[in-house]
Motif scaffolding. Sequence first.
Motif: not given
Length: 619
Positions: A460, A463, A467, A546, A550, A564-565, A568, A599, A601-603
């Motif tokens: 993460r 990423q 990003y 992706d 999304d 983002k893609s 990842k 990250s 993806t908001n983790r």
Amino acid sequence: MADIIHLLPEHVANQIAAGEVVQRPSSVVKELLENAIDADATEIKLIVKDAGKTLVQVIDNGKGMSVTDARLSFERHATSKIKAAEDLFQLNTKGFRGEALASIAAIAHVELKTKQLHQDLGTAIEIEGSEVKSQDVSVTPTGTSVAVKNLFFNIPARRNFLKSDTVELRHVTDEFHRVALAHPNIAFNFYHNGSELFNLPKENYRQRVVHIFGPKTNEKLVPVEEQTEVLKISGFVGKPEFSKKTKSEQFFFVNQRFVKSPYLNHAVNAAYEGLLKDRYHPSYFLNLTVDPKTIDINIHPTKTEIKFDDEHTLYAIIRSSIKHSLGQFNIAPVLDFEQQSQFNTPYGYRHRQASTPKIEVDRNFNPFKDENSHTLGQRQSSFRQGPTAKWESLYVGLESKEGDNLSQHNSDEFTFETQSKTHSIFSDDAVETSKTTFQLQQKYIVSTLKSGMLIIDQNRAHQRILYENFLKHMTLKEATTQQLLFPLHLNVTPSEMKIIRDLKSDLEDTGFVFTDFSKIEVTVTGVPIGVPESEVSIIIEQLISDVENDVPEANFSATDLLAKSMAKSLAIKNGQPLNNAEQEHMVNSLFACKDPSVSPTNRPTFITMAIDDLEKRFM
């Protein structure tokens, strides 16, 4: 007390039914295409505008309808497919509920034109929100044309729930693929916003698969054929080396109807056991033919779910059939020993009789008898055969002069060849620094803080770093490109090609260089710095997936999704060992980011543990 239960008005009941049958434009496409197939059409044309939000039109050359049938087709539960409840267990058609057209007409503007073969004139009907606006005689070709305009015009809330055009077009394309694959004996044309996406003539099943998914698909297919009393299987599965991270090429058809069955999907995966990489999925295009009495397809309004009487038998047959096909075409590993050529019998000796070997023994030899060495040497020489008998003579004449001269040289004059030193990507100073981090389970980076301990998720964190770097390059348009020695040719479907064309400028801002676009192939001559050549196809495939699943709405941009893609795809994976310099570089780069705590993806990327929390654990 007044009665409180009453019947719903017809238009309200139709709108409720529409909520079950019509969820998005692709639902309309599915229903109209299946109606055309049930009308015995041999040529079907699908026309879509704005991913189906503005227009979905299906034109066929089927049987057509009479004036009465055309009007009745928009009534609820009006159908020509069944007459009694027993017919539900002998279904050989696509539609049978009689809800599709009524539900579609309740939430859209519908124009129907139809004519039977022996009629001179046809019928034209216009309906808006279940209300018939007009019904006239029309000059129209044989068959039926249904145009559905302004979907959900009277239900704004439902329209707001629709995704972007790219996502909705992907759903429409998926439905088109499912219907076209199930019926290779029907010609299909698919147009979107005036451009032709697919032109599929009548063909066999293998040709239909290759036409839809590209010419390179042909080399990936392994045929599967099996016929038993319970089940008939035909179709193709993909070779393990061509497996994908997505499930986009997995199709089950039961009696020419696309179905989703996790249980049968598990049977296919079981046949590939030991052949696939982790988190990769096989491709398959399988047609199952069973007795209609043994299945129930009336358990869901969309009819994509199905019940079987004996699932366990089907599971075993499918699994063994695929295993047999993979083994028959030398795809699966087999226990076999490679025979060496020297063990084969020469042709000249094939018909000769074997001769018994003879053993010669010196019966007069006595090791305890006192003989002179000359006599003993003669006796032993009688058993020596061939040119190797006097091998000692090969060394006669070799003197030690050269060795003596060699020893006189100074050893400092010699140079030895050694392996070249591989320099680290980090400076020597960074390597020699004191170790302040260490890696846990090749997944987490643990570092010390003044107040406790810091634990970072390396995947993460990387990423987040990538990003922000990609966003910076795309915004400032200053990405660096490394040219490829040999161009890469990537094969894609027409719908995937459209996505790549839409993202071309953003991809070039990150460092990609494209030189040639065709209908099904794109040529890559340059990639961003740090992207390995072997990862390019995986990155593009992940990016397309992706985007299809999304796509950001108004709150985000395509640039953000692309960053983002790619982050990842290129981030280091859990399980990859890092040396101390790389660990420290990761920590420093993470906390140099604008938002290091999460990250893309908001983790969470890291957690902290204070000294007080550690001390409490020892109480």
